[in-house]
Design an enzyme around this catalytic site. Structure first.
Site, mmCIF file in Angstrom:
data_model
loop_
_atom_site.group_PDB
_atom_site.id
_atom_site.type_symbol
_atom_site.label_atom_id
_atom_site.label_comp_id
_atom_site.label_asym_id
_atom_site.label_seq_id
_atom_site.Cartn_x
_atom_site.Cartn_y
_atom_site.Cartn_z
ATOM 1 N N HIS A 1 125.373 -115.025 -60.508
ATOM 2 C CA HIS A 1 126.133 -116.276 -60.431
ATOM 3 C C HIS A 1 125.227 -117.453 -60.804
ATOM 4 O O HIS A 1 124.013 -117.320 -60.857
ATOM 5 C CB HIS A 1 126.687 -116.493 -59.010
ATOM 6 C CG HIS A 1 127.891 -115.645 -58.703
ATOM 7 N ND1 HIS A 1 127.776 -114.336 -58.287
ATOM 8 C CD2 HIS A 1 129.219 -115.909 -58.774
ATOM 9 C CE1 HIS A 1 128.987 -113.833 -58.109
ATOM 10 N NE2 HIS A 1 129.889 -114.766 -58.393
ATOM 11 N N LYS B 1 125.033 -121.577 -56.453
ATOM 12 C CA LYS B 1 125.755 -120.793 -55.444
ATOM 13 C C LYS B 1 124.923 -120.689 -54.168
ATOM 14 O O LYS B 1 123.726 -120.414 -54.221
ATOM 15 C CB LYS B 1 126.089 -119.394 -55.979
ATOM 16 C CG LYS B 1 126.933 -118.572 -55.016
ATOM 17 C CD LYS B 1 127.579 -117.375 -55.678
ATOM 18 C CE LYS B 1 128.374 -116.540 -54.684
ATOM 19 N NZ LYS B 1 129.498 -117.267 -54.069
HETATM 20 P P1 NAD Z 1 131.348 -126.685 -54.899
HETATM 21 O O1 NAD Z 1 130.084 -126.923 -54.133
HETATM 22 O O2 NAD Z 1 131.422 -127.131 -56.325
HETATM 23 O O3 NAD Z 1 132.590 -127.364 -54.124
HETATM 24 C C1 NAD Z 1 132.746 -127.329 -52.728
HETATM 25 C C2 NAD Z 1 133.356 -128.659 -52.319
HETATM 26 O O4 NAD Z 1 133.672 -128.579 -50.919
HETATM 27 C C3 NAD Z 1 132.371 -129.820 -52.517
HETATM 28 O O5 NAD Z 1 133.006 -130.880 -53.209
HETATM 29 C C4 NAD Z 1 132.017 -130.231 -51.082
HETATM 30 O O6 NAD Z 1 131.759 -131.609 -50.960
HETATM 31 C C5 NAD Z 1 133.275 -129.823 -50.344
HETATM 32 N N1 NAD Z 1 133.059 -129.637 -48.904
HETATM 33 C C6 NAD Z 1 131.958 -129.199 -48.248
HETATM 34 N N2 NAD Z 1 132.161 -129.201 -46.928
HETATM 35 C C7 NAD Z 1 133.404 -129.683 -46.726
HETATM 36 C C8 NAD Z 1 134.189 -129.921 -45.564
HETATM 37 N N3 NAD Z 1 133.712 -129.695 -44.323
HETATM 38 N N4 NAD Z 1 135.457 -130.406 -45.729
HETATM 39 C C9 NAD Z 1 135.931 -130.651 -46.980
HETATM 40 N N5 NAD Z 1 135.237 -130.444 -48.122
HETATM 41 C C10 NAD Z 1 133.992 -129.949 -47.995
HETATM 42 O O7 NAD Z 1 131.631 -125.127 -54.765
HETATM 43 P P2 NAD Z 1 132.667 -124.233 -55.589
HETATM 44 O O8 NAD Z 1 131.936 -123.560 -56.722
HETATM 45 O O9 NAD Z 1 133.893 -125.012 -55.881
HETATM 46 O O10 NAD Z 1 132.962 -123.089 -54.509
HETATM 47 C C11 NAD Z 1 133.513 -123.427 -53.246
HETATM 48 C C12 NAD Z 1 133.656 -122.152 -52.421
HETATM 49 O O11 NAD Z 1 134.575 -121.262 -53.058
HETATM 50 C C13 NAD Z 1 132.344 -121.351 -52.279
HETATM 51 O O12 NAD Z 1 132.327 -120.742 -51.000
HETATM 52 C C14 NAD Z 1 132.459 -120.300 -53.360
HETATM 53 O O13 NAD Z 1 131.693 -119.147 -53.111
HETATM 54 C C15 NAD Z 1 133.939 -120.015 -53.285
HETATM 55 N N6 NAD Z 1 134.532 -119.414 -54.487
HETATM 56 C C16 NAD Z 1 135.449 -118.439 -54.271
HETATM 57 C C17 NAD Z 1 136.115 -117.886 -55.334
HETATM 58 C C18 NAD Z 1 137.189 -116.866 -55.065
HETATM 59 O O14 NAD Z 1 137.796 -116.351 -56.007
HETATM 60 N N7 NAD Z 1 137.464 -116.565 -53.782
HETATM 61 C C19 NAD Z 1 135.823 -118.290 -56.643
HETATM 62 C C20 NAD Z 1 134.860 -119.300 -56.839
HETATM 63 C C21 NAD Z 1 134.238 -119.862 -55.740
#
Ligand code: NAD
Length: 264
Positions: free
Chosen positions: A153, A157
Site C-alpha cells: 500500500h 497507510k
Molecule cells: P485518509 O487519512 O486520507 O482519510 C481519513 C480522514 O478521516 C481524514 O480526513 C481524517 O482527518 C479523518 N478523521 C480522522 N479521525 C476522525 C474522527 N475522529 N472523526 C472524523 N474524521 C476523522 O485515509 P483514507 O485513505 O481515506 O482511509 C481511511 C480509512 O479507510 C483507513 O482506515 C483505511 O485503511 C480505510 N480504507 C478502507 C477501504 C475498504 O475498502 N474498506 C479502502 C480504502 C481505505
C-alpha cells in the site's frame, strides 16, 4: 433518495465517496464529518463544486438528517460512530480498518441490539471474489502447500498488515485448520530455521501511491500458485461502499460483510 452522511469526508476515500454520490441520482450526501477542513464545503473538497454540505466535526450534528452513515475515518472513531448511529436508528457502513478485536466484537453486539451495519476491510468486488477463491484453494491444496501473503500500500497507510490481508489470512487459516492469531509469522528476521508447516507468512510493503495490492502464494515442492489482486483506483472501494449503503436501506438488522452485500 437515500440520504448519506460521510465520516472522514476530507480524506482520500471520503472525497471519492462525496464525488461518486453526487453523480448518483439515487443518493444525496446530506452530511460531511471530519476533524480537518471543518467549515469547508464537502463538494468543493471533492472537486465536484459546491454541494451546500459544510464539513462539521461531530457526527451527532448530521445524524438526524441522514439515513445511512458511511465511515472511512480512523480506527479509534469507527466504534464510537457506530454506537451513535445505531442509538439513533441509523444504518452504518464501516470501511475503516485497523479496529481492535474488542471493537469488532462490539459491532456484532450492536447488530444483536437491532443495528444495521456493513463492516468490510475491502469493498471491491474483485477482492471479495478473491476471498472465495483463497478459501477454495487452501481447502483443495491442503497441508503440503505453504501459504504466504504479501500486500503493498501507499506510504501514508497507518495500519499493517492491511485489513484485507488479515481477512485473507483468517480465511486461509480457517480452511487449513490453523489459528490465525497464533500461527501467523509477521515478517521474518534472523536464524529462524526451516519454515514450520503450520504457519502463514504475512508481509507488508509500503511505498509511493500504491492504492492496494494483495498476493496469496501457495507453494509446494515443484509448483507455486499465486492468486492476486491490484486496485488501481479508490473508486472501486467507494462504489462498493455506496452499494453497501443501498443494501442497508432495506436490510434487516444484522452485521453484514461485503460478500453478503454482493450475494457471494
Ligand atoms: P485518509 O487519512 O486520507 O482519510 C481519513 C480522514 O478521516 C481524514 O480526513 C481524517 O482527518 C479523518 N478523521 C480522522 N479521525 C476522525 C474522527 N475522529 N472523526 C472524523 N474524521 C476523522 O485515509 P483514507 O485513505 O481515506 O482511509 C481511511 C480509512 O479507510 C483507513 O482506515 C483505511 O485503511 C480505510 N480504507 C478502507 C477501504 C475498504 O475498502 N474498506 C479502502 C480504502 C481505505
Amino acid at each position: 433518495m437515500l440520504k448519506l452522511a460521510i465520516v472522514g469526508a476530507a480524506g482520500r476515500m471520503g472525497r471519492r465517496l462525496v464525488s461518486l454520490a453526487a453523480a448518483d441520482s439515487e443518493l444525496a450526501c446530506v452530511g460531511a464529518v471530519d476533524v480537518t477542513q471543518v467549515g469547508e464545503d464537502a463538494g468543493v473538497l471533492a472537486g465536484v463544486g459546491t454541494q451546500g454540505v459544510p464539513v462539521v466535526d461531530s457526527l451527532e450534528d448530521v445524524l438526524p438528517t441522514a439515513d445511512v452513515i458511511i465511515d472511512f475515518s480512523a480506527a479509534t472513531s469507527a466504534l464510537p460512530n457506530a454506537r451513535l448511529a445505531v442509538a439513533a436508528g441509523r444504518a452504518i457502513v464501516i470501511g475503516t480498518t485497523g479496529l481492535p478485536d474488542a471493537d469488532k466484537a462490539e459491532l456484532a453486539a450492536l447488530a444483536d441490539a437491532g443495528g444495521r451495519l456493513v463492516f468490510a476491510p475491502n469493498f471491491s468486488v474483485g477482492i471479495n471474489l478473491l476471498f472465495a477463491l483463497v478459501r477454495h484453494a487452501a481447502t483443495v491444496l491442503g497441508d503440503a502447500y505453504d501459504i504466504e501473503i504479501v500486500e503493498m500500500h501507499h506510504n501514508q497507510k497507518k495500519d499493517a498488515p492491511s485489513g484485507t490481508a488479515e481477512r485473507l489470512g483468517e480465511i486461509a487459516a480457517a480452511a487449513r485448520g490453523l489459528d490465525y492469531a497464533t500461527e501467523t509469522a509477521h515478517g521474518r528476521q534472523g536464524m529462524l530455521g526451516p519454515r514450520p508447516q503450520r504457519e502463514i507468512g504475512m508481509h507488508s510493503l509500503r511505498g509511493g501511491d500504491v492504492v492496494g495490492e494483495h498476493n496469496v502464494i501457495f507453494a509446494t515442492g515443484g509448483e507455486r500458485l499465486e492468486l492476486g489482486h491490484r486496485a488501481s483506483s479508490r473508486d472501486t472501494f467507494a462504489r462498493g461502499a455506496l452499494r453497501a449503503a443501498k443494501f442497508l436501506a432495506t436490510a434487516k438488522p444484522g452485521l453484514y460483510d461485503m460478500q453478503a452485500v454482493l450475494g457471494l
